[in-house]
Design a protein around this motif. Sequence first.
Motif, PDB file in Angstrom:
ATOM      1  N   GLY A 156       0.804  -1.217   0.000  1.00 30.23           N
ATOM      2  CA  GLY A 156       0.000   0.000   0.000  1.00 30.23           C
ATOM      3  C   GLY A 156       0.841   1.273   0.000  1.00 30.23           C
ATOM      4  N   LYS A 157       2.167   1.120  -0.026  1.00 29.63           N
ATOM      5  CA  LYS A 157       3.095   2.264  -0.034  1.00 29.63           C
ATOM      6  C   LYS A 157       2.919   3.158   1.206  1.00 29.63           C
ATOM      7  N   GLU A 158       2.350   2.543   2.260  1.00 30.70           N
ATOM      8  CA  GLU A 158       2.147   3.329   3.482  1.00 30.70           C
ATOM      9  C   GLU A 158       3.489   3.665   4.127  1.00 30.70           C
ATOM     10  N   PHE A 159       4.393   2.662   4.146  1.00 30.61           N
ATOM     11  CA  PHE A 159       5.731   2.850   4.696  1.00 30.61           C
ATOM     12  C   PHE A 159       6.742   2.456   3.617  1.00 30.61           C
ATOM     13  N   PRO A 160       7.075   3.371   2.707  1.00 34.26           N
ATOM     14  CA  PRO A 160       7.919   3.013   1.556  1.00 34.26           C
ATOM     15  C   PRO A 160       9.301   2.508   1.964  1.00 34.26           C
ATOM     16  N   ASN A 161       9.756   2.854   3.174  1.00 33.44           N
ATOM     17  CA  ASN A 161      11.095   2.387   3.583  1.00 33.44           C
ATOM     18  C   ASN A 161      11.115   0.923   3.999  1.00 33.44           C
ATOM     19  N   PHE A 162       9.947   0.334   4.132  1.00 35.42           N
ATOM     20  CA  PHE A 162       9.891  -1.075   4.529  1.00 35.42           C
ATOM     21  C   PHE A 162      10.144  -1.962   3.305  1.00 35.42           C
ATOM     22  N   ASN A 163      11.413  -2.082   2.910  1.00 37.99           N
ATOM     23  CA  ASN A 163      11.714  -2.987   1.797  1.00 37.99           C
ATOM     24  C   ASN A 163      11.894  -4.407   2.329  1.00 37.99           C
ATOM     25  N   ASP A 164      12.188  -5.350   1.438  1.00 40.65           N
ATOM     26  CA  ASP A 164      12.280  -6.759   1.847  1.00 40.65           C
ATOM     27  C   ASP A 164      13.329  -6.966   2.932  1.00 40.65           C
ATOM     28  N   SER A 165      14.445  -6.242   2.789  1.00 35.92           N
ATOM     29  CA  SER A 165      15.528  -6.440   3.747  1.00 35.92           C
ATOM     30  C   SER A 165      15.112  -5.968   5.151  1.00 35.92           C
ATOM     31  N   VAL A 166      14.411  -4.826   5.218  1.00 36.26           N
ATOM     32  CA  VAL A 166      13.950  -4.312   6.521  1.00 36.26           C
ATOM     33  C   VAL A 166      12.936  -5.281   7.128  1.00 36.26           C
ATOM     34  N   ILE A 167      12.039  -5.766   6.268  1.00 34.53           N
ATOM     35  CA  ILE A 167      11.011  -6.695   6.769  1.00 34.53           C
ATOM     36  C   ILE A 167      11.663  -7.975   7.295  1.00 34.53           C
ATOM     37  N   THR A 168      12.667  -8.472   6.560  1.00 39.86           N
ATOM     38  CA  THR A 168      13.344  -9.696   7.005  1.00 39.86           C
ATOM     39  C   THR A 168      13.998  -9.473   8.365  1.00 39.86           C
ATOM     40  N   SER A 169      14.708  -8.325   8.515  1.00 40.50           N
ATOM     41  CA  SER A 169      15.389  -8.146   9.814  1.00 40.50           C
ATOM     42  C   SER A 169      14.395  -7.870  10.939  1.00 40.50           C
ATOM     43  N   LEU A 170      13.266  -7.223  10.636  1.00 37.06           N
ATOM     44  CA  LEU A 170      12.248  -7.026  11.684  1.00 37.06           C
ATOM     45  C   LEU A 170      11.692  -8.377  12.157  1.00 37.06           C
ATOM     46  N   CYS A 171      11.431  -9.251  11.181  1.00 38.07           N
ATOM     47  CA  CYS A 171      10.915 -10.584  11.550  1.00 38.07           C
ATOM     48  C   CYS A 171      11.942 -11.326  12.388  1.00 38.07           C
ATOM     49  N   ALA A 172      13.216 -11.250  11.982  1.00 41.37           N
ATOM     50  CA  ALA A 172      14.273 -11.942  12.737  1.00 41.37           C
ATOM     51  C   ALA A 172      14.350 -11.373  14.146  1.00 41.37           C
ATOM     52  N   GLU A 173      14.254 -10.044  14.280  1.00 39.91           N
ATOM     53  CA  GLU A 173      14.349  -9.412  15.603  1.00 39.91           C
ATOM     54  C   GLU A 173      13.189  -9.884  16.491  1.00 39.91           C
ATOM     55  N   PHE A 174      12.005  -9.930  15.904  1.00 38.51           N
ATOM     56  CA  PHE A 174      10.845 -10.368  16.689  1.00 38.51           C
ATOM     57  C   PHE A 174      10.988 -11.833  17.109  1.00 38.51           C
ATOM     58  N   LEU A 175      11.465 -12.672  16.165  1.00 40.25           N
ATOM     59  CA  LEU A 175      11.612 -14.093  16.513  1.00 40.25           C
ATOM     60  C   LEU A 175      12.673 -14.253  17.599  1.00 40.25           C
ATOM     61  N   ASN A 176      13.818 -13.565  17.414  1.00 44.55           N
ATOM     62  CA  ASN A 176      14.886 -13.659  18.428  1.00 44.55           C
ATOM     63  C   ASN A 176      14.404 -13.161  19.773  1.00 44.55           C
TER      64      ASN A 176
END
Length: 218
Positions: free
Chosen positions: A11-31
């Motif tokens: 939805g282009k709501e948060f354009p800075n959320f690219n795949d790499s940011v999403i991957t590291s956010l998921c990793a941070e949450f899982l860790n």
Amino acid sequence: MLMLLLTSTVGKEFPNFNDSVITSLCAEFLNGAIHTTTLAIDHTMVLLCEHPEVNQKLYREIEAIVGRRVVDESDLPKLPYLSAVNRESLRVWTFGLTTIPHATSELQKLGGYDIPTDAVVIFVLESFHLESTHWSEPSIFKPERFLENDLDVLGTKNFSFLPFSAGRRVCPGSQLAMLEISVVVARLVQTFEWEKVPNVKNLGPEIESVFRARPRSV
Ligand code: HEM
């Protein structure tokens, strides 16, 4: 959460959320989520083995309120002793020992010291929990103290209890963690009789594999 993040980029709501940011956010949450919550459950079960009278009281509360049905999320508000046990466990064995590094945005005075702007500050959470001005006999596991106060886990009252830290950078998983810990501990107590393995002394947070469980005779 993953769906929310993916939808927000589409939805282009948060354009800075690219795949790499999403991957590291998921990793941070899982860790941040997995080891912490399992350790909290582990600690609580060790403490219950060390304190059979608390274990018994908790079992009786669950039996009286829930009966033979398996505990679920909707039962939790009716189980005050369960909440007290879980909060006391997080207090007495604080395993999220420190916050992650924070920085001051302006000059601060703390304990008579000047903390300059942009200083890196790390809070030792355990020291709040073992502070004798707030807690009587702070190193003793006594869930009853949480029946007499209404301290939540977010440190919002007087900074005496903040297992998830406090303020803007408070752990974002605190509510989920408390929910998981409560349901799992309740079900373990409900389903099994817990006892210390004979001849094991000084159970502490660093010791592993020292308790055992057998199904309750129902
Ligand atoms: C008993 C379980 C848990 C404890 C005791 C705990 C404790 C903490 C503490 C003390 C912090 C540092 C906060 C600060 O620096 O001020 C933190 C950060 C964090 N926690 Fe937890 N946590 C738990 C469970 C979880 C769960 C279940 C999740 C995710 C679902 C999670 C995700 C995170 C994340 C992503 C951060 C970093 C936040 C940021 O960078 O601002 N935690 N946690």
